[in-house]
Design a protein around this motif. Structure first.
Motif, short mmCIF file in Angstrom:
data_model
loop_
_atom_site.label_atom_id
_atom_site.label_comp_id
_atom_site.label_asym_id
_atom_site.label_seq_id
_atom_site.Cartn_x
_atom_site.Cartn_y
_atom_site.Cartn_z
N CYS A 178 -37.64 46.23 3.19
CA CYS A 178 -37.19 45.20 4.13
C CYS A 178 -36.70 44.00 3.31
O CYS A 178 -37.46 43.05 3.09
N GLU A 224 -34.78 41.60 4.01
CA GLU A 224 -34.68 40.31 4.70
C GLU A 224 -36.00 39.55 4.74
O GLU A 224 -36.02 38.34 4.94
N ILE A 225 -37.14 40.26 4.56
CA ILE A 225 -38.45 39.61 4.61
C ILE A 225 -39.02 39.41 3.22
O ILE A 225 -39.42 38.30 2.86
N ASP A 226 -39.09 40.50 2.45
CA ASP A 226 -39.73 40.44 1.13
C ASP A 226 -39.11 41.49 0.23
O ASP A 226 -38.59 42.50 0.70
N CYS A 262 -43.69 44.29 3.82
CA CYS A 262 -43.07 44.69 5.08
C CYS A 262 -44.14 44.87 6.17
O CYS A 262 -45.24 45.34 5.89
#
Length: 111
Positions: free
Chosen positions: A34, A36-38, A44
């Protein structure tokens, strides 16, 4: 009975090891990404099916531990009637034992 107990111990060890390995793998989620998050997969969020599989793996590990504790034979305790009384020890040292030197006690006597 001995063969059944050995089977239970192997089954318990297998459940415990597989459950522990699956728990670690499901916790770290190395297949997930992921960006966009980490950057790491451990950051995630987990889905409901991931949490269900993690719970199943932890339950298998705990069942394996309980089964192992139940299957491992325990030693019987020695009761007082089977243990020798304190007075049964020989008063003299064993034959061939070296004599105890009295020089060891000379430091105590000087004080």
């Amino acid at each position: 009975m001995r063969v059944f107990r050995r089977f239970l111990i192997w089954l318990a060890a297998l459940l415990t090891l597989l459950g522990a390995a699956a728990s670690v793998i499901m916790f770290l989620q190395p297949w997930r990404s992921c960006p966009e998050i980490d950057d790491s997969s451990a950051g995630c969020p987990a889905t409901e099916s991931d949490l269900a599989l993690l719970g199943l793996a932890v339950a298998a590990m705990l069942i394996g531990l309980v089964l192992w504790i139940a299957a491992v034979p325990r030693h019987q305790r020695i009761t007082g009637e089977f243990a020798a009384p304190f007075g049964a020890l020989p008063a003299s040292p064993a034959p061939g034992a070296p004599p105890v030197s009295s020089k060891l006690h000379s430091a105590d006597e000087k004080q």
